[in-house]
Design an enzyme around this catalytic site. Sequence first.
Site, PDB file in Angstrom:
ATOM      1  N   LYS A 140       2.868   6.560   5.048  1.00  0.00           N
ATOM      2  CA  LYS A 140       2.058   5.453   4.544  1.00  0.00           C
ATOM      3  C   LYS A 140       2.693   4.108   4.871  1.00  0.00           C
ATOM      4  CE  LYS A 140      -1.562   3.934   2.706  1.00  0.00           C
ATOM      5  NZ  LYS A 140      -1.385   2.858   3.692  1.00  0.00           N
ATOM      6  N   LYS A 199       0.115   3.783  -2.648  1.00  0.00           N
ATOM      7  CA  LYS A 199      -0.849   4.879  -2.544  1.00  0.00           C
ATOM      8  C   LYS A 199      -0.181   6.238  -2.419  1.00  0.00           C
ATOM      9  CE  LYS A 199      -4.684   2.184  -0.550  1.00  0.00           C
ATOM     10  NZ  LYS A 199      -4.104   0.870  -0.231  1.00  0.00           N
ATOM     11  N   SER A 218      -5.918   3.401   4.790  1.00  0.00           N
ATOM     12  CA  SER A 218      -5.387   2.712   3.617  1.00  0.00           C
ATOM     13  C   SER A 218      -6.479   1.997   2.818  1.00  0.00           C
ATOM     14  CB  SER A 218      -4.306   1.710   4.035  1.00  0.00           C
ATOM     15  OG  SER A 218      -3.562   1.295   2.911  1.00  0.00           O
ATOM     16  N   SER A 232       0.787  -1.241   0.000  1.00  0.00           N
ATOM     17  CA  SER A 232       0.000   0.000   0.000  1.00  0.00           C
ATOM     18  C   SER A 232       0.813   1.281   0.000  1.00  0.00           C
ATOM     19  CB  SER A 232      -0.962   0.017   1.195  1.00  0.00           C
ATOM     20  OG  SER A 232      -2.097  -0.767   0.920  1.00  0.00           O
TER      21      SER A 232
END
Length: 408
Positions: free
Chosen positions: A251, A91, A148, A88
């Site tokens: 993140k 992202k 997320s 993730s």
Amino acid sequence: MILKRFFILLLSLCTVFGGIGIKAQAAALTVSSECSIEDIDVPLDSAQTSAAVGQTLDIKAKSAFLIEPNSGKVLYEANADEVLAPASITKIMSLLLVMEALDRGDISLETVISASEHACSMGGSQIWLEPGEAMTVDELLKAAVIASANDATVALGEKIAGSEEGFVAMMNERATQLGMTNTKFINCTGLDAEGHVTTAHDVGLMSAELIKHDTVKKYSTVWMDTLRDGKSELVNTNKLVRFYEGTTGLKTGTTSSAGYCLSATAERNGMELVAVIMGGDTSNDRFNGAKKLLDYGFANYSYTEVSPEIPKNFKIKVKGGVEKSVDIEATENFGVLMLKSEAGKLTQHFSPEKELRAPVKKGDNAGLIEIKLEDETVGVIELKAKNDVKKKDFGVTLAWIIKDLFIL
């Protein structure tokens, strides 16, 4: 307290069931399943990293990378160019494109987006969007950054590019522009897919670009929040937000192929750092690894803003102008990343032009100030003309002659 314990229990159940999200009933909490967060209240290792520059850090991960984004200087790296699945932290690029769309005015935080069938079909982390459910960009950013959420991320991408495929094409184009030479995106969420890869170095580059947008920090610094009038509660998958001083984001990422990944950003005393961990075996590996990188950077480096030093009332002669001289200025400071051991060693070398020729426009180059660290030039500050000086004509010249005659 009862509500908090209930929430933690739900988060723990999320982990027990192999990272599969729990679809809540109408009045229950919806939780993210991006990673194991049963240790939600467990602080990080409190020991400070005191390694000096040049020493190897004990980081349990496949790769590590630390960069100071203003200068672009790499402060530490270990196997930073190994091509790996990013999970993730993908992202980060998705969010960068959203921030840039906001800057262009293509969308606003109040823009309402209706979830498509495709966006709602995402697995993994999600807020359980239903087809046709409407949320604002602000709400979807909360879900994407804090929890997320894959469905929220796809919904944002579809709004910007018309489809996830189109959005992914934009992501790859932007990666090329940023010099991310070892990156290929297949989707905008980070779900495992063949050929979907990047490196710690490339993640550092896109993270440094994303944090230029202060709007993202409105979300990445939040520990807990809610959606749907409080019915859906979000928890930040980045423990540093709660337990590391100065954290600004950014993140996490976790899949079976990628392992535990993290791009962490933090700011102290005017210096912001980006620390990237990829391929950790455990959640603690990535958080403690990022903490070590950040500790190392803050312990050894400082970012100094140099204000230009111009002699008081200094002017440059102007040849052929209605004024015989012009004031100068330096409109920008210069930021210097340096070792703390080098503090006090910066010097400025003032080098103005000897003469300018009319006409002179405000902002015309008028020389420079060299910023030196001992004998090395580490930067320059440009000197500019502070105002216009017109070229003199016959009438002005005649007036000057007459004035001089009367004075004599």
